[in-house]
Design a protein around this motif. Structure first.
Motif, short mmCIF file in Angstrom:
data_model
loop_
_atom_site.label_atom_id
_atom_site.label_comp_id
_atom_site.label_asym_id
_atom_site.label_seq_id
_atom_site.Cartn_x
_atom_site.Cartn_y
_atom_site.Cartn_z
N ASP A 145 0.81 -1.23 0.00
CA ASP A 145 0.00 0.00 0.00
C ASP A 145 0.84 1.27 0.00
OD1 ASP A 145 -2.17 -1.70 0.21
OD2 ASP A 145 -2.33 -1.50 2.40
N TRP A 146 2.16 1.14 0.14
CA TRP A 146 2.99 2.33 0.35
C TRP A 146 2.85 3.35 -0.77
CZ3 TRP A 146 8.47 0.83 2.59
CH2 TRP A 146 8.30 0.20 3.83
N GLU A 147 2.88 2.89 -2.01
CA GLU A 147 2.84 3.83 -3.13
C GLU A 147 1.54 4.64 -3.11
OE1 GLU A 147 3.25 3.68 -8.01
OE2 GLU A 147 4.03 2.02 -6.79
N GLN A 148 0.43 3.95 -2.83
CA GLN A 148 -0.85 4.63 -2.75
C GLN A 148 -0.88 5.63 -1.58
OE1 GLN A 148 -3.44 4.66 -4.74
NE2 GLN A 148 -4.69 5.98 -3.40
N VAL A 149 -0.32 5.23 -0.44
CA VAL A 149 -0.29 6.12 0.72
C VAL A 149 0.52 7.37 0.42
CG1 VAL A 149 0.51 6.34 3.12
CG2 VAL A 149 -0.65 4.25 2.38
N PHE A 150 1.70 7.18 -0.20
CA PHE A 150 2.53 8.34 -0.54
C PHE A 150 1.80 9.28 -1.49
CE2 PHE A 150 6.43 5.43 0.18
CZ PHE A 150 6.41 5.74 1.52
N ALA A 151 1.05 8.72 -2.45
CA ALA A 151 0.29 9.55 -3.39
C ALA A 151 -0.77 10.36 -2.65
CB ALA A 151 -0.34 8.67 -4.46
N GLU A 152 -1.43 9.73 -1.68
CA GLU A 152 -2.45 10.44 -0.91
C GLU A 152 -1.83 11.55 -0.05
OE1 GLU A 152 -4.64 7.57 1.33
OE2 GLU A 152 -5.25 6.43 -0.45
N VAL A 153 -0.63 11.29 0.49
CA VAL A 153 0.06 12.33 1.25
C VAL A 153 0.39 13.51 0.35
CG1 VAL A 153 2.17 12.90 2.52
CG2 VAL A 153 1.00 10.73 2.96
N GLU A 154 0.92 13.22 -0.84
CA GLU A 154 1.28 14.27 -1.80
C GLU A 154 0.05 15.11 -2.16
OE1 GLU A 154 3.99 15.30 -3.44
OE2 GLU A 154 5.50 13.89 -2.71
N ALA A 155 -1.11 14.43 -2.27
CA ALA A 155 -2.34 15.13 -2.66
C ALA A 155 -2.99 15.86 -1.49
CB ALA A 155 -3.32 14.12 -3.26
N GLY A 156 -2.41 15.77 -0.30
CA GLY A 156 -2.96 16.47 0.85
C GLY A 156 -4.18 15.81 1.45
N GLU A 157 -4.38 14.52 1.13
CA GLU A 157 -5.59 13.83 1.59
C GLU A 157 -5.40 13.14 2.94
OE1 GLU A 157 -6.35 11.11 -1.55
OE2 GLU A 157 -6.79 12.68 -3.03
N VAL A 158 -4.16 13.05 3.41
CA VAL A 158 -3.86 12.34 4.66
C VAL A 158 -3.63 13.35 5.77
CG1 VAL A 158 -2.22 10.81 5.82
CG2 VAL A 158 -2.90 10.35 3.45
N ASP A 159 -4.37 13.18 6.88
CA ASP A 159 -4.19 14.06 8.04
C ASP A 159 -3.12 13.53 8.99
OD1 ASP A 159 -6.39 15.80 7.32
OD2 ASP A 159 -7.73 14.19 7.97
N VAL A 160 -3.04 12.20 9.12
CA VAL A 160 -2.11 11.57 10.04
C VAL A 160 -1.43 10.40 9.34
CG1 VAL A 160 -1.87 10.19 12.14
CG2 VAL A 160 -3.33 12.21 12.15
N LEU A 161 -0.11 10.39 9.38
CA LEU A 161 0.64 9.27 8.85
C LEU A 161 1.40 8.62 9.99
CD1 LEU A 161 1.52 7.67 6.32
CD2 LEU A 161 3.51 9.18 6.19
N LEU A 162 1.10 7.35 10.26
CA LEU A 162 1.79 6.61 11.32
C LEU A 162 2.92 5.80 10.72
CD1 LEU A 162 -1.63 6.21 12.15
CD2 LEU A 162 -0.35 5.87 14.25
N VAL A 163 4.10 5.92 11.30
CA VAL A 163 5.31 5.29 10.78
C VAL A 163 5.97 4.51 11.90
CG1 VAL A 163 7.54 5.71 9.69
CG2 VAL A 163 5.62 7.22 9.18
#
Length: 695
Positions: free
Chosen positions: A106-124
């Motif tokens: 899922d990483w590629e999709q998650v990174f794309a969502e972060v780039e698009a400003g759609e993610v409020d919280v990213l847990l790493v």
């Protein structure tokens, strides 16, 4: 920007979306949120489990996002914690995603969502911080654009903490490189004054806002039940588990104990499940869910079930065996009683606890010569070496080698790159004084845990003082405060049933199937082992709470004839062994350290089984030094045994399976080499038999 009152109203609305209509911000929660959102400060919040630390960063995230800030990046140590946090975020209308080892697809999709400003919280997970691609390509952009950085379970940063993790130490570099104005929040429920100071200094030197609250948990009723033997402790569980409220967690110190106790309690009719770091991911998730839904009376768990598991109505925590420190103990019992008025917290200490502590202590940072050898190997290689390629060249097992490399990476002496690890060439100093201070601190913590067990004063006050809680005071609820103690006896029937279960002999010992990497040039072997033994049997594990105690006592003493009780137990192992063909002879592995034990063991088994004793493999050379990884161990034992002529002749005349006897199997390489030699000499099948195996 809103007025302070207006901002607090906004924060209260966010909190109610997260925690329900009746939720209100605590004063320290508001202080932390204001510091993060308005002042863009760095803050450390040390508050008890259930206080609402996650509410601080979720509410701050919502407020910051509404003001145009980037996503919040949460460094979180456990997958269970991540799952619970994501569920909490959804309730607050916050879009949370995670990057960890279980969702690489899922990483590629998650990174794309972060780039698009759609993610409020990213847990790493902290391990991601030094994944080469993530560290070099993703992390710089993520850090530069973050609206808030959160370090959860921040005591892991400090090697003074009870759960220090080398990967967490990289956060110091990450935080130092953040652009100005990005607020940082660190949270933990278990930090004494030394750990608090260490973490605060890593956050911002003298500038960090530290909010430390009282650690009292007024729902917890602490008690200690001292029983002399392992079977009595397990019998006590079987007879009193039904008296404990709701569902809960029974913690053990070892994986073996978790499985033994699970089997016994299931025999007693309880719905329980085992949970450890060795449990498959799908089984873990199902076990967590079953406990959440009260389908289980208890999870029987190692410390793998710890930080972040969130079930507010847990009615009890029982420890079969004491953790190494009061701080670790308080962290684990904090899972209980968060949403109920009363939770029982019971410790069943064992005399084997100190042996287990000593084993874990042996896994500490390696001595300087071993570290220097590793650096020399990397420097001489002139190219990246994978952990697998490096392991045969240094005297450490895989787990300790990985841990050491992570520390050296943080210290700047090595660097993880694509293809493995490489030397940086930077000077590195072995901080012996610090490692010795940490070791001394661990010993003091262990003694403090022993003092907790024996104290006649308030138990909760004792634990809170160990965490330097200035508000520590008698709780009025524990067994010492009330004078109401759990009964410290079990019925004879219960003790017998527990003894039968724990002393049920027999543990499978699977053979080594692959030669270790890195030995082909000098030993001439690689790949799959062609001359393998069959799956063998051991009487018990050294980490067992049943046979383990008896076997540890045996090996703590000198060489002696094999004791009768162990022979009788091994006979039961042999009787239950479902071999396809009965053995036709017995061979022993010549021992330098315990020749009487191995010799008498082999002869007794041959006599009882009415089998010919064919002889023993001859030990060669000097005593074998202790080695910590497969390649080093194999090199040590490769030329250490020989098949004497009379044994070779006896094997030729004995066509059936051979029972190959040794006192203990540690790494399995001595048994592997012995099998190789015997099969080359004509043995058909080898059936390993030993008294003990480590796990």
């Amino acid at each position: 920007m809103s007025t302070p009152d207006g901002l607090r109203d906004e924060a209260e609305r966010c909190l109610r979306a997260l925690a329900g209509e009746h939720a209100r911000l605590r004063d320290d929660q508001w202080t932390a949120i204001s510091a993060l959102v308005v002042e863009r400060r760095r803050a450390l919040v040390v508050q008890r489990t259930g206080w609402g630390k996650s509410a601080v960063y979720f509410v701050a995230t919502r407020l910051l996002r509404e003001r145009g800030a980037g996503p919040t990046v949460i460094v979180s140590p456990l997958l269970a914690l991540m799952r619970n946090q994501i569920e909490a975020a959804v309730r607050a209308g916050i879009n949370a995603r995670t990057i960890n080892s279980s969702n690489t697809g899922d990483w590629e999709q998650v990174f794309a969502e972060v780039e698009a400003g759609e993610v409020d919280v990213l847990l790493v997970s902290p391990e991601r911080l030094n994944n080469p691609d993530f560290r070099d390509l993703v992390l710089p952009k993520l850090a530069a654009g973050a609206g808030l950085v959160v370090v959860d379970e921040a005591h892991c940063i400090s090697d003074w903490g009870h759960d220090f993790r080398p990967d967490y130490r990289r956060l110091r570099t990450l935080l130092a490189e953040l652009p100005p104005g990005i607020p940082v929040l660190a949270t933990t429920a278990t930090a004494n004054a030394r750990v608090t100071q260490d973490v605060a200094e890593q956050l911002a030197g003298d500038d960090a806002l530290v909010l430390r609250g009282a650690l009292e948990r007024d729902s917890l009723h602490l008690a200690v039940v001292a029983l002399p033997t392992a079977e009595q402790r397990i019998a006590w569980l079987g007879e009193h588990l039904a008296d404990l409220p709701g569902s809960g967690i029974i913690y053990t110190l070892t994986v073996a104990a978790a499985h033994e106790i699970t089997g016994y309690l299931r025999d007693r009719g309880y719905e329980v499940a085992a949970y450890s770091g060795q449990t498959e991911q799908a089984e873990r998730l199902q076990a967590e869910q079953d406990l959440q839904e009260n389908k289980l009376k208890a999870l029987i768990a190692t410390s793998a079930l710890g930080m972040g598991y969130d079930k507010p109505d847990l009615g009890f925590i029982v420890h079969v065996g004491a953790p190494q420190s009061p701080v670790a103990y308080y962290q684990q019992i904090g899972r209980a009683g968060r949403g109920v008025d009363r939770a029982e917290v019971i410790l069943l200490p064992g005399r084997e606890d100190r042996d287990i502590w000593a084993y874990f202590a042996s896994l500490a940072f390696p001595p300087e010569p071993v570290v220097r050898d590793t650096l020399s190997v990397l420097e001489a290689a002139g190219r990246p070496l994978s952990t697998g390629a490096l392991e045969p060249q240094v005297d450490l097992n895989r787990a300790r080698l990985e841990m050491m490399l992570k520390v050296l990476d943080v210290d700047g002496a090595v660097r993880r790159v694509k293809g493995g690890w490489t030397s940086t060439g930077e000077p590195w100093a072995y901080d012996r004084e610090r490692y010795e201070r940490v070791t001394a601190a661990r010993r003091r913590e262990q003694q403090a845990m022993l003092d907790y067990i024996s104290t006649s004063t308030c138990r909760e006050e004792y634990l809170r003082r160990q965490l330097d809680d200035p508000a520590a005071a008698p709780c009025g609820r524990c067994d010492n405060c009330t004078g109401r103690h759990w009964p410290a006896d079990v019925t004879p029937e219960g003790a017998t049933q527990a003894r039968d279960r724990l002393h049920r002999p027999g543990v499978d010992v699977p053979p080594r199937r692959m030669w270790p990497t890195g030995v082909k040039d000098d030993l001439g072997v690689s790949g799959r082992i062609k001359l393998q033994a069959e799956t063998g049997r051991a009487l018990g594990r050294l980490t067992d709470i049943g046979w383990g105690n008896r076997l540890r006592d045996l090996f703590a003493g000198g060489d002696t004839d094999v004791p009768d009780d162990l022979v009788n137990a091994v006979v039961k192992v042999l009787a239950a062994w479902d071999w396809p063909a009965r053995p036709t002879g017995v061979v022993t592995i010549g021992s330098r350290s315990r020749p009487r034990l191995v010799g008498t063991f082999g002869h007794r088994i041959a006599e009882i089984g009415r089998l010919p004793y064919l002889g023993g493999l001859t030990p060669l050379g000097d005593p074998i030094p202790r080695r910590h990884n497969s390649a080093q161990r194999l090199r040590s034992v490769w030329h250490s045994l020989a098949v004497p002529t009379d044994l070779s002749e006896a094997l030729a005349a004995t066509p059936g399976p051979i029972l190959l006897v040794d006192d203990r199997i540690e790494t399995g390489w001595t048994m592997t080499v012995a099998t190789h030699l015997l099969k080359e000499s004509g043995a058909a099948q080898i059936l390993p038999l030993t008294l003990a195996t480590p796990n």
